[in-house]
Design an enzyme around this catalytic site. Structure first.
Site, PDB file in Angstrom:
ATOM      1  N   HIS A  82      15.589 -21.114 -56.763  1.00  0.00           N
ATOM      2  CA  HIS A  82      15.902 -22.601 -57.501  1.00  0.00           C
ATOM      3  C   HIS A  82      16.296 -22.026 -58.973  1.00  0.00           C
ATOM      4  CE1 HIS A  82      15.788 -26.580 -58.923  1.00  0.00           C
ATOM      5  NE2 HIS A  82      15.361 -26.189 -60.073  1.00  0.00           N
ATOM      6  N   ASP A 161       9.584 -38.592 -58.244  1.00  0.00           N
ATOM      7  CA  ASP A 161      10.367 -38.039 -59.313  1.00  0.00           C
ATOM      8  C   ASP A 161      11.476 -38.620 -59.790  1.00  0.00           C
ATOM      9  OD1 ASP A 161      10.661 -35.692 -61.168  1.00  0.00           O
ATOM     10  OD2 ASP A 161      12.598 -35.377 -59.501  1.00  0.00           O
ATOM     11  N   ARG A 168      12.476 -40.744 -67.719  1.00  0.00           N
ATOM     12  CA  ARG A 168      12.408 -39.689 -68.799  1.00  0.00           C
ATOM     13  C   ARG A 168      13.759 -39.671 -69.371  1.00  0.00           C
ATOM     14  NH1 ARG A 168      11.185 -34.793 -65.600  1.00  0.00           N
ATOM     15  NH2 ARG A 168      11.451 -33.787 -67.556  1.00  0.00           N
ATOM     16  N   SER A 183       8.203 -32.035 -62.076  1.00  0.00           N
ATOM     17  CA  SER A 183       9.431 -32.567 -61.512  1.00  0.00           C
ATOM     18  C   SER A 183      10.087 -31.418 -60.529  1.00  0.00           C
ATOM     19  CB  SER A 183      10.407 -33.048 -62.469  1.00  0.00           C
ATOM     20  OG  SER A 183      11.789 -33.379 -62.315  1.00  0.00           O
ATOM     21  N   LYS A 187       9.774 -31.299 -55.912  1.00  0.00           N
ATOM     22  CA  LYS A 187      10.977 -31.210 -54.940  1.00  0.00           C
ATOM     23  C   LYS A 187      10.807 -29.942 -53.983  1.00  0.00           C
ATOM     24  CE  LYS A 187      13.259 -32.568 -58.409  1.00  0.00           C
ATOM     25  NZ  LYS A 187      14.063 -32.867 -59.566  1.00  0.00           N
TER      26      LYS A 187
HETATM   27  N1  URA Z   1      15.487 -30.260 -63.335  1.00  0.00           N
HETATM   28  C1  URA Z   1      14.646 -31.310 -62.429  1.00  0.00           C
HETATM   29  O1  URA Z   1      14.617 -31.465 -61.430  1.00  0.00           O
HETATM   30  N2  URA Z   1      13.590 -31.979 -63.503  1.00  0.00           N
HETATM   31  C2  URA Z   1      13.509 -31.913 -64.694  1.00  0.00           C
HETATM   32  O2  URA Z   1      12.568 -32.453 -65.253  1.00  0.00           O
HETATM   33  C3  URA Z   1      14.391 -30.732 -65.339  1.00  0.00           C
HETATM   34  C4  URA Z   1      15.336 -30.357 -64.520  1.00  0.00           C
END
Ligand code: URA
Length: 454
Positions: A82, A161, A168, A183, A187
Protein backbone atom coordinates in the site's frame (compact mmCIF):
# COMPACT_ATOMS: atom_id res chain seq x y z
CA UNK A 1 -22.46 5.03 27.14
CA UNK A 2 -23.20 8.28 25.41
CA UNK A 3 -21.46 10.27 22.72
CA UNK A 4 -21.26 13.53 24.68
CA UNK A 5 -19.31 11.83 27.48
CA UNK A 6 -16.98 10.24 24.91
CA UNK A 7 -16.35 13.60 23.22
CA UNK A 8 -15.72 15.25 26.65
CA UNK A 9 -13.32 12.49 27.60
CA UNK A 10 -11.25 12.86 24.45
CA UNK A 11 -11.40 16.66 24.73
CA UNK A 12 -9.59 16.31 28.08
CA UNK A 13 -6.98 14.10 26.40
CA UNK A 14 -8.04 10.88 28.13
CA UNK A 15 -7.83 7.47 26.46
CA UNK A 16 -11.03 5.92 25.16
CA UNK A 17 -11.72 2.30 26.06
CA UNK A 18 -12.09 -0.45 23.44
CA UNK A 19 -15.80 -0.64 24.30
CA UNK A 20 -16.28 3.11 23.80
CA UNK A 21 -14.51 3.00 20.44
CA UNK A 22 -16.56 -0.01 19.25
CA UNK A 23 -19.77 1.61 20.50
CA UNK A 24 -18.95 4.78 18.55
CA UNK A 25 -18.05 2.95 15.31
CA UNK A 26 -21.23 0.81 15.45
CA UNK A 27 -23.31 3.95 15.66
CA UNK A 28 -21.34 5.76 12.94
CA UNK A 29 -22.25 2.93 10.58
CA UNK A 30 -25.91 2.64 11.58
CA UNK A 31 -26.30 6.41 11.29
CA UNK A 32 -27.52 7.03 14.83
CA UNK A 33 -24.89 9.64 15.70
CA UNK A 34 -25.42 12.99 13.98
CA UNK A 35 -22.56 14.26 11.81
CA UNK A 36 -21.90 17.23 14.15
CA UNK A 37 -21.14 14.93 17.10
CA UNK A 38 -19.01 12.58 14.99
CA UNK A 39 -17.13 15.63 13.67
CA UNK A 40 -16.63 16.96 17.20
CA UNK A 41 -15.04 13.66 18.26
CA UNK A 42 -12.86 13.62 15.13
CA UNK A 43 -11.63 17.12 15.96
CA UNK A 44 -10.92 16.10 19.57
CA UNK A 45 -8.90 13.10 18.30
CA UNK A 46 -7.11 15.37 15.85
CA UNK A 47 -6.11 17.78 18.64
CA UNK A 48 -5.47 15.35 21.53
CA UNK A 49 -4.27 12.27 19.61
CA UNK A 50 -4.68 8.62 20.50
CA UNK A 51 -2.28 6.17 22.06
CA UNK A 52 -1.13 2.97 20.38
CA UNK A 53 -3.81 0.77 21.95
CA UNK A 54 -6.66 3.19 21.11
CA UNK A 55 -5.45 3.59 17.50
CA UNK A 56 -5.32 -0.19 17.01
CA UNK A 57 -8.78 -0.56 18.58
CA UNK A 58 -10.11 2.14 16.26
CA UNK A 59 -8.60 0.51 13.15
CA UNK A 60 -9.95 -2.92 14.15
CA UNK A 61 -13.43 -1.58 14.90
CA UNK A 62 -13.45 0.18 11.51
CA UNK A 63 -12.17 -2.94 9.72
CA UNK A 64 -14.90 -5.08 11.32
CA UNK A 65 -17.61 -2.52 10.47
CA UNK A 66 -18.13 -4.31 7.13
CA UNK A 67 -17.02 -7.43 5.26
CA UNK A 68 -13.72 -9.09 6.22
CA UNK A 69 -12.31 -10.69 3.07
CA UNK A 70 -10.77 -14.13 3.53
CA UNK A 71 -7.92 -15.30 1.27
CA UNK A 72 -6.93 -18.34 3.35
CA UNK A 73 -8.05 -20.68 0.52
CA UNK A 74 -4.81 -19.73 -1.29
CA UNK A 75 -2.97 -21.86 1.27
CA UNK A 76 0.13 -19.68 1.68
CA UNK A 77 1.01 -16.16 2.81
CA UNK A 78 -0.79 -13.60 0.61
CA UNK A 79 0.88 -10.20 0.42
CA UNK A 80 -0.44 -6.69 -0.01
CA UNK A 81 1.36 -3.44 -0.73
CA UNK A 82 0.00 0.00 0.00
CA UNK A 83 1.20 3.49 -0.82
CA UNK A 84 -0.06 6.41 1.26
CA UNK A 85 -0.53 8.31 -1.99
CA UNK A 86 1.81 10.01 -4.39
CA UNK A 87 2.24 11.71 -7.74
CA UNK A 88 3.37 9.45 -10.59
CA UNK A 89 3.34 6.44 -8.28
CA UNK A 90 2.90 3.47 -10.59
CA UNK A 91 4.81 1.12 -8.26
CA UNK A 92 1.86 -1.24 -7.61
CA UNK A 93 1.58 -1.98 -11.35
CA UNK A 94 5.16 -3.26 -11.24
CA UNK A 95 5.41 -4.80 -7.78
CA UNK A 96 2.38 -7.11 -8.18
CA UNK A 97 3.68 -8.84 -11.34
CA UNK A 98 7.22 -9.08 -9.92
CA UNK A 99 5.95 -10.90 -6.83
CA UNK A 100 3.64 -13.14 -8.88
CA UNK A 101 6.65 -14.11 -11.01
CA UNK A 102 8.44 -15.07 -7.77
CA UNK A 103 5.52 -17.28 -6.72
CA UNK A 104 4.37 -14.89 -3.99
CA UNK A 105 0.63 -14.15 -4.36
CA UNK A 106 -0.46 -10.52 -4.12
CA UNK A 107 -4.17 -9.89 -3.49
CA UNK A 108 -4.83 -6.20 -3.57
CA UNK A 109 -7.79 -3.87 -3.33
CA UNK A 110 -7.06 -0.33 -4.48
CA UNK A 111 -8.72 3.04 -4.58
CA UNK A 112 -9.29 5.73 -7.16
CA UNK A 113 -7.38 9.02 -7.28
CA UNK A 114 -7.76 11.35 -4.32
CA UNK A 115 -7.00 15.07 -4.86
CA UNK A 116 -3.59 15.46 -6.48
CA UNK A 117 -2.64 11.83 -5.89
CA UNK A 118 -3.37 9.20 -8.52
CA UNK A 119 -5.18 5.93 -7.84
CA UNK A 120 -4.22 2.53 -9.23
CA UNK A 121 -7.79 1.70 -10.28
CA UNK A 122 -7.99 4.82 -12.48
CA UNK A 123 -4.70 3.79 -14.09
CA UNK A 124 -5.88 0.24 -14.75
CA UNK A 125 -9.10 1.61 -16.31
CA UNK A 126 -6.90 2.97 -19.12
CA UNK A 127 -6.33 -0.62 -20.34
CA UNK A 128 -9.16 -1.54 -22.77
CA UNK A 129 -11.39 -4.28 -21.41
CA UNK A 130 -9.75 -4.37 -17.98
CA UNK A 131 -12.20 -4.85 -15.12
CA UNK A 132 -11.43 -3.94 -11.54
CA UNK A 133 -14.99 -4.59 -10.43
CA UNK A 134 -14.70 -8.23 -9.33
CA UNK A 135 -16.97 -10.52 -7.35
CA UNK A 136 -15.32 -12.31 -4.40
CA UNK A 137 -15.26 -15.54 -6.45
CA UNK A 138 -13.67 -13.84 -9.47
CA UNK A 139 -11.10 -12.16 -7.19
CA UNK A 140 -9.99 -15.53 -5.83
CA UNK A 141 -10.04 -17.11 -9.30
CA UNK A 142 -7.73 -14.37 -10.67
CA UNK A 143 -5.44 -14.62 -7.66
CA UNK A 144 -5.08 -18.38 -8.09
CA UNK A 145 -4.58 -18.15 -11.86
CA UNK A 146 -2.20 -15.18 -12.16
CA UNK A 147 -0.78 -14.73 -8.66
CA UNK A 148 -1.71 -11.04 -8.73
CA UNK A 149 -5.12 -9.41 -8.59
CA UNK A 150 -6.00 -5.75 -8.13
CA UNK A 151 -9.67 -4.89 -7.63
CA UNK A 152 -11.63 -1.80 -6.65
CA UNK A 153 -12.58 -1.79 -2.98
CA UNK A 154 -16.04 -3.27 -2.52
CA UNK A 155 -18.79 -1.02 -1.18
CA UNK A 156 -18.92 -2.83 2.13
CA UNK A 157 -15.18 -2.73 2.88
CA UNK A 158 -14.70 -0.75 6.13
CA UNK A 159 -17.91 1.32 5.68
CA UNK A 160 -17.10 3.27 8.87
CA UNK A 161 -14.08 4.71 7.07
CA UNK A 162 -16.27 5.99 4.23
CA UNK A 163 -18.40 7.97 6.70
CA UNK A 164 -15.45 9.22 8.74
CA UNK A 165 -13.30 10.10 5.72
CA UNK A 166 -16.10 12.12 4.10
CA UNK A 167 -16.52 14.10 7.34
CA UNK A 168 -12.77 14.55 7.86
CA UNK A 169 -12.49 15.91 4.34
CA UNK A 170 -14.87 18.79 5.15
CA UNK A 171 -13.97 19.46 8.80
CA UNK A 172 -10.20 20.01 8.60
CA UNK A 173 -9.46 16.71 10.34
CA UNK A 174 -7.59 14.80 7.65
CA UNK A 175 -4.06 15.44 8.92
CA UNK A 176 -4.08 13.39 12.10
CA UNK A 177 -1.73 10.42 12.36
CA UNK A 178 -4.13 8.15 14.34
CA UNK A 179 -6.97 8.98 11.94
CA UNK A 180 -4.89 8.47 8.78
CA UNK A 181 -3.31 5.27 10.12
CA UNK A 182 -6.61 3.75 11.25
CA UNK A 183 -8.32 4.76 7.99
CA UNK A 184 -5.66 3.11 5.82
CA UNK A 185 -5.15 0.06 8.01
CA UNK A 186 -8.87 -0.64 8.48
CA UNK A 187 -9.13 -1.19 4.72
CA UNK A 188 -5.92 -3.21 4.58
CA UNK A 189 -7.03 -5.47 7.43
CA UNK A 190 -10.50 -5.94 5.93
CA UNK A 191 -9.08 -6.81 2.52
CA UNK A 192 -7.54 -9.91 4.01
CA UNK A 193 -3.82 -10.16 3.16
CA UNK A 194 -1.60 -11.93 5.70
CA UNK A 195 1.32 -9.53 5.31
CA UNK A 196 1.50 -5.92 4.21
CA UNK A 197 4.34 -3.69 3.02
CA UNK A 198 3.54 0.00 3.38
CA UNK A 199 5.13 2.68 1.23
CA UNK A 200 4.84 5.89 3.25
CA UNK A 201 5.41 8.88 1.01
CA UNK A 202 7.25 11.88 2.38
CA UNK A 203 7.59 15.34 0.85
CA UNK A 204 5.62 18.22 -0.64
CA UNK A 205 3.38 15.85 -2.68
CA UNK A 206 2.50 13.62 0.29
CA UNK A 207 0.30 13.77 3.38
CA UNK A 208 3.47 13.73 5.45
CA UNK A 209 5.82 16.58 4.54
CA UNK A 210 8.69 15.77 6.88
CA UNK A 211 10.61 12.62 7.72
CA UNK A 212 9.68 12.61 11.43
CA UNK A 213 5.94 12.57 10.79
CA UNK A 214 6.36 10.01 7.98
CA UNK A 215 8.22 7.74 10.42
CA UNK A 216 5.54 8.24 13.05
CA UNK A 217 2.80 7.33 10.54
CA UNK A 218 4.79 4.27 9.41
CA UNK A 219 5.31 3.09 12.98
CA UNK A 220 1.66 3.63 13.88
CA UNK A 221 0.49 1.58 10.88
CA UNK A 222 2.98 -1.20 11.63
CA UNK A 223 1.75 -1.29 15.24
CA UNK A 224 -1.84 -1.62 14.03
CA UNK A 225 -0.91 -4.38 11.58
CA UNK A 226 1.08 -6.31 14.17
CA UNK A 227 -1.64 -5.74 16.79
CA UNK A 228 -4.09 -7.36 14.37
CA UNK A 229 -1.81 -10.35 13.85
CA UNK A 230 -0.51 -9.35 10.40
CA UNK A 231 3.15 -9.19 9.41
CA UNK A 232 3.94 -5.66 8.46
CA UNK A 233 6.85 -3.49 7.41
CA UNK A 234 7.24 -0.05 5.91
CA UNK A 235 9.42 1.89 3.55
CA UNK A 236 9.51 5.68 3.59
CA UNK A 237 10.09 7.14 0.15
CA UNK A 238 10.53 10.55 -1.38
CA UNK A 239 7.61 12.50 -2.80
CA UNK A 240 9.18 15.92 -3.38
CA UNK A 241 9.47 15.14 -7.10
CA UNK A 242 7.01 12.96 -9.11
CA UNK A 243 8.07 9.33 -9.16
CA UNK A 244 9.50 8.26 -12.52
CA UNK A 245 8.83 10.04 -15.80
CA UNK A 246 5.05 10.16 -16.05
CA UNK A 247 1.98 11.43 -14.21
CA UNK A 248 -1.41 10.45 -15.64
CA UNK A 249 -3.28 7.24 -16.21
CA UNK A 250 -2.36 5.75 -19.60
CA UNK A 251 1.05 7.44 -19.41
CA UNK A 252 1.79 5.63 -16.13
CA UNK A 253 0.62 2.25 -17.47
CA UNK A 254 2.96 2.78 -20.45
CA UNK A 255 5.87 3.62 -18.11
CA UNK A 256 5.16 0.54 -15.95
CA UNK A 257 5.05 -1.71 -19.04
CA UNK A 258 8.32 -0.22 -20.33
CA UNK A 259 9.88 -0.71 -16.89
CA UNK A 260 8.88 -4.39 -16.85
CA UNK A 261 10.49 -4.75 -20.28
CA UNK A 262 13.65 -2.98 -19.10
CA UNK A 263 13.07 0.08 -21.29
CA UNK A 264 13.55 3.71 -20.13
CA UNK A 265 13.90 2.63 -16.49
CA UNK A 266 13.98 5.47 -13.97
CA UNK A 267 16.61 4.77 -11.34
CA UNK A 268 14.58 6.02 -8.35
CA UNK A 269 11.62 3.93 -9.38
CA UNK A 270 13.93 0.94 -9.79
CA UNK A 271 15.39 1.39 -6.27
CA UNK A 272 11.92 1.68 -4.79
CA UNK A 273 10.61 -1.41 -6.62
CA UNK A 274 13.65 -3.38 -5.48
CA UNK A 275 13.21 -2.26 -1.87
CA UNK A 276 9.47 -2.95 -1.70
CA UNK A 277 9.65 -6.30 -3.54
CA UNK A 278 12.53 -7.58 -1.41
CA UNK A 279 10.58 -6.63 1.74
CA UNK A 280 7.53 -8.46 0.41
CA UNK A 281 9.61 -11.51 -0.45
CA UNK A 282 11.09 -11.61 3.05
CA UNK A 283 7.64 -11.26 4.64
CA UNK A 284 6.33 -14.11 2.47
CA UNK A 285 8.53 -16.50 4.47
CA UNK A 286 9.34 -18.58 1.34
CA UNK A 287 11.27 -21.78 2.12
CA UNK A 288 14.28 -20.56 0.07
CA UNK A 289 14.89 -18.04 2.85
CA UNK A 290 15.33 -20.68 5.54
CA UNK A 291 18.84 -20.78 6.91
CA UNK A 292 19.81 -17.26 5.79
CA UNK A 293 20.85 -15.96 9.16
CA UNK A 294 21.64 -12.27 8.80
CA UNK A 295 19.28 -9.48 7.83
CA UNK A 296 21.83 -8.08 5.35
CA UNK A 297 22.18 -11.43 3.56
CA UNK A 298 18.41 -11.86 3.51
CA UNK A 299 17.96 -8.47 1.81
CA UNK A 300 20.82 -9.11 -0.64
CA UNK A 301 19.35 -12.51 -1.57
CA UNK A 302 15.82 -11.11 -2.00
CA UNK A 303 17.02 -8.13 -4.07
CA UNK A 304 18.98 -10.39 -6.40
CA UNK A 305 16.02 -12.63 -7.23
CA UNK A 306 13.85 -9.54 -7.83
CA UNK A 307 16.50 -8.22 -10.23
CA UNK A 308 16.52 -11.61 -11.98
CA UNK A 309 12.76 -11.75 -12.69
CA UNK A 310 12.87 -8.21 -14.00
CA UNK A 311 15.86 -8.96 -16.24
CA UNK A 312 14.64 -12.29 -17.63
CA UNK A 313 11.18 -10.99 -18.61
CA UNK A 314 9.20 -13.17 -16.17
CA UNK A 315 7.73 -10.12 -14.41
CA UNK A 316 6.52 -8.74 -17.76
CA UNK A 317 4.91 -12.13 -18.58
CA UNK A 318 3.17 -12.01 -15.18
CA UNK A 319 1.83 -8.55 -15.99
CA UNK A 320 0.29 -9.89 -19.22
CA UNK A 321 -1.33 -12.78 -17.30
CA UNK A 322 -2.69 -10.36 -14.72
CA UNK A 323 -4.20 -8.10 -17.42
CA UNK A 324 -5.68 -11.09 -19.26
CA UNK A 325 -7.11 -12.53 -16.03
CA UNK A 326 -9.07 -9.33 -15.42
CA UNK A 327 -10.35 -9.12 -19.00
CA UNK A 328 -7.84 -6.57 -20.33
CA UNK A 329 -6.58 -6.61 -23.93
CA UNK A 330 -3.04 -7.96 -23.91
CA UNK A 331 -2.65 -7.02 -27.62
CA UNK A 332 -2.97 -3.41 -26.52
CA UNK A 333 -0.15 -3.87 -24.01
CA UNK A 334 2.07 -5.82 -26.41
CA UNK A 335 1.51 -3.75 -29.54
CA UNK A 336 0.15 -0.25 -28.90
CA UNK A 337 2.08 0.38 -25.70
CA UNK A 338 5.34 -0.68 -27.33
CA UNK A 339 5.17 2.47 -29.49
CA UNK A 340 6.64 5.82 -28.42
CA UNK A 341 4.60 8.06 -26.14
CA UNK A 342 3.86 10.38 -29.08
CA UNK A 343 2.26 7.50 -31.01
CA UNK A 344 0.09 6.00 -28.27
CA UNK A 345 -1.73 9.29 -27.75
CA UNK A 346 -4.53 9.78 -30.35
CA UNK A 347 -4.07 12.70 -32.75
CA UNK A 348 -7.11 14.60 -31.41
CA UNK A 349 -5.48 14.85 -27.94
CA UNK A 350 -3.46 18.06 -27.59
CA UNK A 351 0.17 18.11 -26.54
CA UNK A 352 2.29 21.05 -25.37
CA UNK A 353 6.01 21.10 -24.69
CA UNK A 354 7.12 23.10 -21.67
CA UNK A 355 10.64 24.35 -22.34
CA UNK A 356 13.49 25.63 -20.22
CA UNK A 357 13.55 29.43 -20.18
CA UNK A 358 17.27 29.62 -19.39
CA UNK A 359 20.44 27.54 -19.18
CA UNK A 360 21.13 25.82 -15.87
CA UNK A 361 20.18 22.83 -13.77
CA UNK A 362 16.75 21.57 -12.75
CA UNK A 363 16.66 22.06 -9.00
CA UNK A 364 12.93 21.39 -8.43
CA UNK A 365 9.97 19.75 -10.15
CA UNK A 366 7.54 19.89 -7.25
CA UNK A 367 5.38 16.80 -6.89
CA UNK A 368 2.44 18.68 -5.36
CA UNK A 369 2.28 21.26 -8.16
CA UNK A 370 2.82 18.65 -10.90
CA UNK A 371 0.00 16.59 -9.35
CA UNK A 372 -2.24 19.66 -9.42
CA UNK A 373 -1.27 20.39 -13.04
CA UNK A 374 -2.06 16.81 -14.01
CA UNK A 375 -5.44 16.99 -12.26
CA UNK A 376 -6.25 20.23 -14.16
CA UNK A 377 -5.20 18.59 -17.44
CA UNK A 378 -7.95 16.01 -16.80
CA UNK A 379 -6.01 13.07 -15.31
CA UNK A 380 -7.71 13.47 -11.90
CA UNK A 381 -11.02 14.61 -10.50
CA UNK A 382 -11.77 18.09 -9.16
CA UNK A 383 -15.30 16.96 -8.27
CA UNK A 384 -16.26 13.48 -7.14
CA UNK A 385 -18.09 12.55 -10.35
CA UNK A 386 -15.72 14.19 -12.87
CA UNK A 387 -14.82 12.02 -15.88
CA UNK A 388 -11.16 11.07 -16.15
CA UNK A 389 -9.28 11.84 -19.38
CA UNK A 390 -7.14 8.71 -19.61
CA UNK A 391 -4.66 10.33 -22.01
CA UNK A 392 -4.13 13.48 -19.92
CA UNK A 393 -0.98 14.03 -17.90
CA UNK A 394 2.65 15.00 -17.81
CA UNK A 395 5.59 13.21 -19.44
CA UNK A 396 8.78 14.47 -17.79
CA UNK A 397 11.79 14.53 -20.09
CA UNK A 398 14.04 16.07 -17.43
CA UNK A 399 14.41 15.23 -13.76
CA UNK A 400 15.93 17.05 -10.79
CA UNK A 401 19.68 17.44 -11.22
CA UNK A 402 19.61 17.39 -15.05
CA UNK A 403 21.44 20.12 -16.95
CA UNK A 404 19.30 22.08 -19.43
CA UNK A 405 19.87 24.65 -22.18
CA UNK A 406 17.27 27.36 -22.87
CA UNK A 407 14.67 25.82 -25.20
CA UNK A 408 15.18 22.20 -24.07
CA UNK A 409 11.89 20.38 -23.49
CA UNK A 410 11.36 19.73 -19.75
CA UNK A 411 8.02 18.00 -20.16
CA UNK A 412 5.27 17.27 -22.65
CA UNK A 413 1.76 17.81 -21.33
CA UNK A 414 -1.31 16.07 -22.76
CA UNK A 415 -5.00 16.98 -22.54
CA UNK A 416 -8.13 16.52 -24.64
CA UNK A 417 -9.44 19.98 -23.68
CA UNK A 418 -7.98 23.35 -24.68
CA UNK A 419 -8.90 25.23 -21.47
CA UNK A 420 -7.62 22.38 -19.32
CA UNK A 421 -4.39 22.39 -21.30
CA UNK A 422 -3.93 26.13 -20.71
CA UNK A 423 -4.53 25.72 -16.96
CA UNK A 424 -2.27 22.68 -16.74
CA UNK A 425 0.63 24.39 -18.54
CA UNK A 426 0.34 27.49 -16.38
CA UNK A 427 0.36 25.43 -13.17
CA UNK A 428 3.13 23.05 -14.26
CA UNK A 429 5.49 25.96 -15.01
CA UNK A 430 5.29 26.89 -11.31
CA UNK A 431 6.54 23.41 -10.37
CA UNK A 432 9.89 23.86 -12.10
CA UNK A 433 12.92 25.75 -10.81
CA UNK A 434 16.12 26.15 -12.81
CA UNK A 435 19.24 27.41 -11.04
CA UNK A 436 22.52 28.41 -12.62
CA UNK A 437 24.56 26.32 -10.18
CA UNK A 438 23.93 22.61 -9.70
CA UNK A 439 22.32 22.27 -6.29
CA UNK A 440 23.09 19.42 -3.97
CA UNK A 441 20.35 16.89 -4.71
CA UNK A 442 19.53 13.81 -2.77
CA UNK A 443 21.44 10.84 -3.96
CA UNK A 444 18.53 8.50 -4.62
CA UNK A 445 15.18 8.39 -2.87
CA UNK A 446 14.74 8.91 0.81
CA UNK A 447 14.31 5.25 1.53
CA UNK A 448 14.17 4.35 5.18
CA UNK A 449 13.18 0.84 6.01
CA UNK A 450 11.42 0.19 9.23
CA UNK A 451 10.99 -3.50 9.67
CA UNK A 452 9.06 -5.25 12.33
CA UNK A 453 7.69 -8.71 11.81
CA UNK A 454 5.59 -10.56 14.29
N1 URA B 1 -5.71 7.48 2.63
C1 URA B 1 -6.72 6.91 3.33
O1 URA B 1 -7.25 5.88 2.94
N2 URA B 1 -7.11 7.52 4.47
C2 URA B 1 -6.55 8.63 4.95
O2 URA B 1 -6.95 9.12 5.99
C3 URA B 1 -5.49 9.21 4.22
C4 URA B 1 -5.08 8.60 3.05
Amino acid sequence: MNIIEIIEKKKKGESLTKQEIEWFIDRVVNGSIPDYQTSALLMAICLKGMDKRETTDLALAMAHSGDMFDMSAIGCVVLDKHSTGGVGDKTSLIVGPVMAALGVPVGKMSGRGLGITGGTIDKLDAIPGFSSDLSDEKFMECLKASGFVDAAQTKNLAPADKVLYALRDVTGTVDSIPLIASSIMSKKLASGADAIVLDVKCGNGAFMNDLDSAKQLAETMIDIGNGAGRKCSAVISDMNEPLGYTVGNLLEVKEAVDFLKGVNVNSRLYDLVLTICSEMYILSGRPELNGIDSKERLIRFAKQIVKDVLANGDAYKSFLMFVKGQGGETDFIENELSMDYENIIPSDVMSTDVKAEKDGYISAIRADITGRASMHLGAGRMELDDEIDQYAGVYLKKKIGDEVKAGDVIATLYSSDKDKMNDGVKIFKEAVTITTEKEQVQDGDIIVQIQRFN
